[in-house]
Design an enzyme around this catalytic site. Structure first.
Site, PDB file in Angstrom:
ATOM      1  N   ASN A 134       2.888  -2.915 -15.793  1.00 28.34           N
ATOM      2  CA  ASN A 134       3.619  -4.185 -15.774  1.00 28.34           C
ATOM      3  C   ASN A 134       2.835  -5.173 -14.929  1.00 28.34           C
ATOM      4  OD1 ASN A 134       5.867  -3.042 -17.200  1.00 28.34           O
ATOM      5  ND2 ASN A 134       6.274  -1.902 -15.316  1.00 28.34           N
TER       6      ASN A 134
ATOM      7  N   CYS B 283       7.596  -2.382   1.710  1.00 29.57           N
ATOM      8  CA  CYS B 283       6.896  -1.096   1.628  1.00 29.57           C
ATOM      9  C   CYS B 283       5.686  -1.139   2.548  1.00 29.57           C
ATOM     10  CB  CYS B 283       6.451  -0.834   0.185  1.00 29.57           C
ATOM     11  SG  CYS B 283       5.814   0.838  -0.068  1.00 29.57           S
TER      12      CYS B 283
ATOM     13  N   SER C   7       3.059   9.690  -7.899  1.00 32.00           N
ATOM     14  CA  SER C   7       2.294   8.585  -8.494  1.00 32.00           C
ATOM     15  C   SER C   7       0.815   8.869  -8.281  1.00 32.00           C
ATOM     16  CB  SER C   7       2.686   7.270  -7.821  1.00 32.00           C
ATOM     17  OG  SER C   7       4.065   7.079  -7.962  1.00 32.00           O
TER      18      SER C   7
ATOM     19  N   CYS D 242      -0.487  -0.027  -2.475  1.00 31.44           N
ATOM     20  CA  CYS D 242      -0.917   0.143  -3.862  1.00 31.44           C
ATOM     21  C   CYS D 242      -1.214  -1.254  -4.413  1.00 31.44           C
ATOM     22  CB  CYS D 242       0.179   0.817  -4.693  1.00 31.44           C
ATOM     23  SG  CYS D 242       0.724   2.381  -3.987  1.00 31.44           S
TER      24      CYS D 242
ATOM     25  N   CYS E  65       0.973  -2.957  -7.261  1.00 36.45           N
ATOM     26  CA  CYS E  65       2.435  -2.983  -7.156  1.00 36.45           C
ATOM     27  C   CYS E  65       2.892  -4.227  -6.397  1.00 36.45           C
ATOM     28  CB  CYS E  65       2.904  -1.720  -6.431  1.00 36.45           C
ATOM     29  SG  CYS E  65       4.675  -1.675  -6.166  1.00 36.45           S
TER      30      CYS E  65
ATOM     31  N   GLU F 110      16.197  -4.594  -4.197  1.00 33.76           N
ATOM     32  CA  GLU F 110      16.619  -4.681  -5.593  1.00 33.76           C
ATOM     33  C   GLU F 110      16.883  -3.284  -6.144  1.00 33.76           C
ATOM     34  OE1 GLU F 110      14.375  -8.822  -6.784  1.00 33.76           O
ATOM     35  OE2 GLU F 110      13.342  -6.966  -7.227  1.00 33.76           O
TER      36      GLU F 110
ATOM     37  N   HIS G   3      -2.038   8.296 -10.716  1.00 30.51           N
ATOM     38  CA  HIS G   3      -2.826   7.172 -11.232  1.00 30.51           C
ATOM     39  C   HIS G   3      -4.337   7.416 -11.309  1.00 30.51           C
ATOM     40  CE1 HIS G   3       0.881   5.123 -11.354  1.00 30.51           C
ATOM     41  NE2 HIS G   3       0.979   4.914 -10.056  1.00 30.51           N
TER      42      HIS G   3
ATOM     43  N   CYS H  20      17.849   3.004 -10.882  1.00 33.48           N
ATOM     44  CA  CYS H  20      16.579   3.027 -10.153  1.00 33.48           C
ATOM     45  C   CYS H  20      16.841   2.369  -8.809  1.00 33.48           C
ATOM     46  CB  CYS H  20      15.528   2.259 -10.949  1.00 33.48           C
ATOM     47  SG  CYS H  20      13.986   2.064 -10.046  1.00 33.48           S
TER      48      CYS H  20
ATOM     49  N   CYS I  53       8.989  -1.187 -13.357  1.00 33.58           N
ATOM     50  CA  CYS I  53       8.282  -0.516 -12.258  1.00 33.58           C
ATOM     51  C   CYS I  53       7.216  -1.423 -11.665  1.00 33.58           C
ATOM     52  CB  CYS I  53       7.528   0.699 -12.803  1.00 33.58           C
ATOM     53  SG  CYS I  53       8.488   2.172 -12.795  1.00 33.58           S
TER      54      CYS I  53
ATOM     55  N   GLY J   9       9.871   0.597  -1.918  1.00 36.12           N
ATOM     56  CA  GLY J   9       9.641   1.477  -0.772  1.00 36.12           C
ATOM     57  C   GLY J   9       9.122   2.849  -1.140  1.00 36.12           C
ATOM     58  N   GLU J  10       8.708   3.563  -0.097  1.00 35.12           N
ATOM     59  CA  GLU J  10       8.217   4.936  -0.267  1.00 35.12           C
ATOM     60  C   GLU J  10       9.307   5.877   0.271  1.00 35.12           C
ATOM     61  OE1 GLU J  10       5.867   6.861  -1.642  1.00 35.12           O
ATOM     62  OE2 GLU J  10       6.874   8.482  -0.601  1.00 35.12           O
TER      63      GLU J  10
END
Ligand code: SAH
Length: 347
Positions: free
Chosen positions: A295, A113, A219, A117, A120, A93, A221, A106, A338, A164-165
């Protein structure tokens, strides 16, 4: 049956050599290259300045793999989410985010992935493969067209914050970005591109050594190891001390300020201990903080923290002269924000 090669995996030199070795003038290579990259042409038959005979030669040896937009969803806030089908029918996407006078694309770097996380949605999809440089480029060029069509302006920024990373697809990422920034591609300034990583220290050092010109977001966090290991279990192998050193190295080499992405959750990092740890971490090299609105995903363990503690984060960061912004979510109603990209359209 002969397996045909994707013509877009050839660089300009290789393309020109192909023509020469088949007894055609090398400049045909330039023409075809121009069709493929400047004009995003996906069919040999549309290459009208190439003779019919030559088009047949190309068709015999090559295919043009390219992405297809399967489905478009539009959010009430103007965000557009694309379901992108790849040549092998896999799906990723990518999202177009319009804000005032900017439009951000984006884009995704992998199918699924490999990281874990917990907060996510993409991490629940297995990593199937890396995207090729042209699949990375195509997402940017497609969203660019979409932006012109819906908002009368080209994209102004690109963020690698899709699925993905990106750093675990390093070579293709760099090649894709080179294509996006080159004259043959979108001619976009690398200053307008941000690569977001969960923090793979070794590769941050590699990027610094290669003196890349795009921006880096990490990221984070949590700057408390124990908490970070819990919410991003793979980080057990990537300690915060290494990350801190890698970012220092990045800054010394590139003079570019890193952005930390940070979500505040109830009962996870909503206390002074975490605030102080973040301030300390930020002080180790010039940085800014982007507080991201959480989110919701299917993991009920994660709940957004109260505004009062988010305000405390802001207060402490600002009093330590660390720039901080709050990033509002976009496209939540269509699961385009996100961490929500999970190919739900196909499920
Ligand atoms: N793998 C990369 C890029 C993809 S994620 C990375 O980790 O940076 C892009 C950003 O969205 C990251 O900062 C990620 O931590 C954040 N994110 C993931 N899940 C989220 C969620 N549910 N709500 C808000 N942001 C989320």
């Amino acid at each position: 049956m002969k397996v045909k090669k994707d013509i877009r995996s050839l660089n300009l030199k290789e393309l020109c050599s192909f023509f020469e070795s088949n007894n055609y003038p090398a400049f045909r290579g330039n023409q075809v290259y121009n069709w493929l990259w400047n004009k995003s042409c996906f069919s040999f038959d549309e290459m009208t300045n190439i003779s019919l005979e030559l088009r047949e030669v190309l068709k015999k040896d090559f295919v043009i793999n390219h992405i297809k937009i399967d489905k478009i969803q539009k959010s009430i806030d103007g965000t557009i989410k694309n379901a992108v089908t790849l040549f092998d029918n896999l799906l990723v996407e990518s999202v177009l985010i319009p804000v005032k006078n900017r439009t951000t694309a984006c884009i995704s770097s992998q199918v699924g992935c490999s990281l874990d996380c917990e907060f996510c949605a993409t991490s629940k999809l297995k990593r199937i493969r890396n995207l090729n440089p042209d699949e990375i480029f195509d997402q940017a060029s497609t969203i660019n067209l979409q932006s012109k069509f819906y908002y009368n302006r080209p994209i102004s920024n690109i963020v690698f914050m899709g699925m993905g990373e990106p750093l675990l697809n390093y070579i293709n990422l760099i090649e894709g970005i080179n294509k996006i920034t080159s004259k043959d591609g979108l001619g976009m300034s690398p200053k307008r591109i941000t690569v977001s990583t969960s923090g793979i220290s070794k590769l941050i050092i590699k990027m610094a050594d290669e003196n890349v010109k795009f921006n880096l977001a990490v990221s984070l966090h949590s700057a408390v190891e124990k908490t970070r290991n819990k919410i991003m279990p793979f980080t057990i192998k990537f300690p915060l001390t290494d990350l801190k050193e890698a970012i220092k190295y990045w800054y010394n080499k590139t003079q570019k300020i890193v952005t930390y992405e940070y979500i505040v959750w109830k009962g996870i990092n909503d206390d002074m201990n975490h605030i102080n740890a973040l301030v300390d971490f930020c002080k180790s090299s010039p940085s800014k903080v982007n507080i991201i609105e959480y989110n919701k995903t299917s993991n009920d363990f994660f709940i957004s923290a109260d505004d009062s503690i988010i305000n405390k984060y802001i207060e402490e960061l600002e009093s330590n002269r660390i720039p901080v912004t709050i990033r509002k979510s976009r496209g939540k109603d269509i699961d385009a924000a996100c961490g929500q990209l999970a190919n739900k359209l196909k499920q």
